[in-house]
Design a protein around this motif. Sequence first.
Motif, PDB file in Angstrom:
ATOM      1  N   MET A   1      56.455 118.983  82.296  1.00 48.59           N
ATOM      2  CA  MET A   1      55.029 117.891  81.478  1.00 48.59           C
ATOM      3  C   MET A   1      54.315 117.746  83.035  1.00 48.59           C
ATOM      4  O   MET A   1      54.604 117.311  83.718  1.00 48.59           O
ATOM      5  CB  MET A   1      55.483 116.584  81.218  1.00 48.59           C
ATOM      6  N   ASN A   2      52.602 117.814  81.832  1.00 48.57           N
ATOM      7  CA  ASN A   2      51.206 117.546  82.461  1.00 48.57           C
ATOM      8  C   ASN A   2      51.806 116.207  83.312  1.00 48.57           C
ATOM      9  O   ASN A   2      52.611 115.055  82.785  1.00 48.57           O
ATOM     10  CB  ASN A   2      50.574 117.583  81.743  1.00 48.57           C
ATOM     11  N   PHE A   3      51.588 116.167  84.625  1.00 47.15           N
ATOM     12  CA  PHE A   3      51.846 114.998  85.868  1.00 47.15           C
ATOM     13  C   PHE A   3      50.976 113.532  85.419  1.00 47.15           C
ATOM     14  O   PHE A   3      51.405 112.623  85.501  1.00 47.15           O
ATOM     15  CB  PHE A   3      51.022 115.602  87.188  1.00 47.15           C
ATOM     16  N   PHE A   4      50.203 114.096  85.087  1.00 49.08           N
ATOM     17  CA  PHE A   4      49.079 112.523  84.475  1.00 49.08           C
ATOM     18  C   PHE A   4      49.597 111.854  83.428  1.00 49.08           C
ATOM     19  O   PHE A   4      50.104 110.865  82.830  1.00 49.08           O
ATOM     20  CB  PHE A   4      47.395 112.804  84.070  1.00 49.08           C
ATOM     21  N   GLN A   6      52.469 111.475  83.626  1.00 55.72           N
ATOM     22  CA  GLN A   6      53.788 110.525  83.259  1.00 55.72           C
ATOM     23  C   GLN A   6      53.585 109.628  84.450  1.00 55.72           C
ATOM     24  O   GLN A   6      54.506 108.668  85.157  1.00 55.72           O
ATOM     25  CB  GLN A   6      54.897 112.236  84.998  1.00 55.72           C
TER      26      GLN A   6
ATOM     27  N   GLY B 109      48.977 119.776  89.390  1.00 57.80           N
ATOM     28  CA  GLY B 109      49.152 118.353  88.705  1.00 57.80           C
ATOM     29  C   GLY B 109      49.254 119.114  87.503  1.00 57.80           C
ATOM     30  O   GLY B 109      49.389 118.514  85.776  1.00 57.80           O
ATOM     31  N   LYS B 110      49.153 120.180  86.511  1.00 60.76           N
ATOM     32  CA  LYS B 110      49.852 121.069  85.951  1.00 60.76           C
ATOM     33  C   LYS B 110      51.217 121.036  85.678  1.00 60.76           C
ATOM     34  O   LYS B 110      51.693 121.413  84.124  1.00 60.76           O
ATOM     35  CB  LYS B 110      49.763 122.506  85.435  1.00 60.76           C
ATOM     36  N   SER B 111      52.213 120.410  86.741  1.00 63.16           N
ATOM     37  CA  SER B 111      53.398 120.801  86.911  1.00 63.16           C
ATOM     38  C   SER B 111      54.201 119.518  87.752  1.00 63.16           C
ATOM     39  O   SER B 111      53.269 118.994  89.097  1.00 63.16           O
ATOM     40  CB  SER B 111      54.314 121.759  86.820  1.00 63.16           C
ATOM     41  N   VAL B 112      55.654 119.408  87.527  1.00 66.83           N
ATOM     42  CA  VAL B 112      55.958 119.066  89.304  1.00 66.83           C
ATOM     43  C   VAL B 112      57.291 119.261  89.900  1.00 66.83           C
ATOM     44  O   VAL B 112      58.258 119.785  88.622  1.00 66.83           O
ATOM     45  CB  VAL B 112      56.053 117.271  88.570  1.00 66.83           C
TER      46      VAL B 112
END
Lengths: 129, 129
Positions: A1-4, A6, B109-112
């Motif tokens: 899932m994209n950071f933003f 979350q 920021g595309k992944s965590v």
Amino acid sequence: MNFFEQLKFGPDGLIPAIIQEQKTGRVLMMAWMNRASLEKTIETGKTHFWSRSRKKFWMKGEQSGHTQAVRDIAFDCDGDTLLIQVEQKGAACHEGYQSCFFRSIENGGKSVKLTEPQLETPEQIYGQK
Amino acid sequence: MNFFEQLKFGPDGLIPAIIQEQKTGRVLMMAWMNRASLEKTIETGKTHFWSRSRKKFWMKGEQSGHTQAVRDIAFDCDGDTLLIQVEQKGAACHEGYQSCFFRSIENGGKSVKLTEPQLETPEQIYGQK
């Protein structure tokens, strides 16, 4: 899932960002970011914030030269706070201390003490006003 | 000057408190205090907060047993953020991680990614729901 996806920005569109010096673990400051300043921080690798008092987008160090190079961006379980590891150039605090948290309480809050030396005066950093 | 006179609580009566593990320098969490919870924190030596979501005064660890013994209380140049050094019992995060900041961003920021192991599950901490 994209950071933003979350992240939870507050009703004012802001999220608090704790800034920690990676090398020493010293917490340097806390400031606020809107989505644009967080995106700019990621894009440029330098911290950018939103000033609530001045209602202004700003880059840390834009006047003082005391910029912060971003080393890591973490976020908390609730997605409502950021913890950013940086390499700090010069003093982080506009009052000339390494950290904005240069005072601690004593005697159950009846008095306060300085816990670190002032590295520079504001006049040395920003010039005479 | 008295410590409380140097603090600026927000319009909602709250001030953010960054909680750092003194021994390791790990930033554990950020939570909110009103004046009563800060006074109780100073008086008892255990962190107390105000929950904005539950609108409730609470002591960290009241359910989990994961209390925080206060070692130092610092405040920033603007008087609007606290930095509290603690000795943490157990995991600080209600999700069972040492720190609430257990995820960092990758790829702009595309992944965590997870940055620390889960020490316990929430069920182990709080019991089956």
